[in-house]
Design a protein around this motif. Structure first.
Motif, PDB file in Angstrom:
ATOM      1  N   UNK A  77       0.860  -1.188   0.000  1.00  0.00           N
ATOM      2  CA  UNK A  77       0.000   0.000   0.000  1.00  0.00           C
ATOM      3  C   UNK A  77       0.893   1.234   0.000  1.00  0.00           C
ATOM      4  N   UNK A  78       0.540   2.225  -0.787  1.00  0.00           N
ATOM      5  CA  UNK A  78       1.383   3.424  -0.898  1.00  0.00           C
ATOM      6  C   UNK A  78       1.456   4.173   0.433  1.00  0.00           C
ATOM      7  N   UNK A  79       2.530   4.902   0.606  1.00  0.00           N
ATOM      8  CA  UNK A  79       2.713   5.675   1.834  1.00  0.00           C
ATOM      9  C   UNK A  79       1.629   6.740   1.974  1.00  0.00           C
ATOM     10  N   UNK A  80       1.184   7.317   0.852  1.00  0.00           N
ATOM     11  CA  UNK A  80       0.123   8.334   0.897  1.00  0.00           C
ATOM     12  C   UNK A  80      -1.191   7.720   1.382  1.00  0.00           C
ATOM     13  N   UNK A  81      -1.529   6.527   0.903  1.00  0.00           N
ATOM     14  CA  UNK A  81      -2.765   5.861   1.342  1.00  0.00           C
ATOM     15  C   UNK A  81      -2.685   5.491   2.818  1.00  0.00           C
ATOM     16  N   UNK A  82      -1.529   5.014   3.256  1.00  0.00           N
ATOM     17  CA  UNK A  82      -1.367   4.674   4.676  1.00  0.00           C
ATOM     18  C   UNK A  82      -1.474   5.925   5.550  1.00  0.00           C
ATOM     19  N   UNK A  83      -0.903   7.024   5.088  1.00  0.00           N
ATOM     20  CA  UNK A  83      -0.984   8.273   5.836  1.00  0.00           C
ATOM     21  C   UNK A  83      -2.438   8.713   5.985  1.00  0.00           C
ATOM     22  N   UNK A  84      -3.218   8.608   4.910  1.00  0.00           N
ATOM     23  CA  UNK A  84      -4.648   8.954   4.986  1.00  0.00           C
ATOM     24  C   UNK A  84      -5.370   8.062   5.993  1.00  0.00           C
ATOM     25  N   UNK A  85      -5.072   6.778   5.981  1.00  0.00           N
ATOM     26  CA  UNK A  85      -5.701   5.851   6.923  1.00  0.00           C
ATOM     27  C   UNK A  85      -5.382   6.225   8.363  1.00  0.00           C
ATOM     28  N   UNK A  86      -4.141   6.577   8.615  1.00  0.00           N
ATOM     29  CA  UNK A  86      -3.719   6.959   9.964  1.00  0.00           C
ATOM     30  C   UNK A  86      -4.441   8.248  10.382  1.00  0.00           C
ATOM     31  N   UNK A  87      -4.479   9.231   9.505  1.00  0.00           N
ATOM     32  CA  UNK A  87      -5.128  10.493   9.828  1.00  0.00           C
ATOM     33  C   UNK A  87      -6.627  10.307  10.060  1.00  0.00           C
ATOM     34  N   UNK A  88      -7.270   9.478   9.289  1.00  0.00           N
ATOM     35  CA  UNK A  88      -8.697   9.224   9.483  1.00  0.00           C
ATOM     36  C   UNK A  88      -8.945   8.503  10.809  1.00  0.00           C
ATOM     37  N   UNK A  89      -8.008   7.655  11.196  1.00  0.00           N
ATOM     38  CA  UNK A  89      -8.147   6.929  12.460  1.00  0.00           C
ATOM     39  C   UNK A  89      -7.988   7.793  13.677  1.00  0.00           C
ATOM     40  N   UNK A  90      -7.306   8.905  13.540  1.00  0.00           N
ATOM     41  CA  UNK A  90      -7.057   9.792  14.673  1.00  0.00           C
ATOM     42  C   UNK A  90      -8.165  10.802  14.878  1.00  0.00           C
ATOM     43  N   UNK A  91      -9.093  10.918  13.931  1.00  0.00           N
ATOM     44  CA  UNK A  91     -10.182  11.891  14.057  1.00  0.00           C
ATOM     45  C   UNK A  91     -11.212  11.458  15.048  1.00  0.00           C
TER      46      UNK A  91
END
Length: 85
Positions: free
Chosen positions: A71-85
């Motif tokens: 999985x691309x680093x950009x997609x993983x970053x989005x997943x992490x940010x969505x999880x922190x909301x």
């Protein structure tokens, strides 16, 4: 909160130290040194069958673990940010 990083692997968001793009991460000698050390210590988990696109460095109770993901680093970053909301 957990984030899916590929195949059957999920890691706690709070354990993620860094997410590397595999295309650019190996340019730095410091990153190459880290990757080599973790591989020699048996702390690399390959969570992909295809070409790796990213690496997720986690730090937990058992120490540092590096997960290699398709999985691309950009997609993983989005997943992490969505999880922190």
């Amino acid at each position: 909160m957990y984030v899916h990083i590929g195949q059957d692997y999920m890691v706690p968001v709070r354990s993620i130290v860094s997410i590397f793009d595999m295309d650019t991460a190996t340019w730095s000698k410091h990153t190459r040194k880290l990757l080599t050390r973790l591989e020699q210590e048996g702390r690399v988990v390959v969570a992909c069958e295809d070409l790796p696109k990213s690496a997720v460095l986690c730090d937990g109770a058992l120490g540092e673990i590096l997960y290699i993901s398709q999985i691309s680093s950009a997609a993983l970053q989005r997943r992490v940010q969505q999880g922190r909301l």
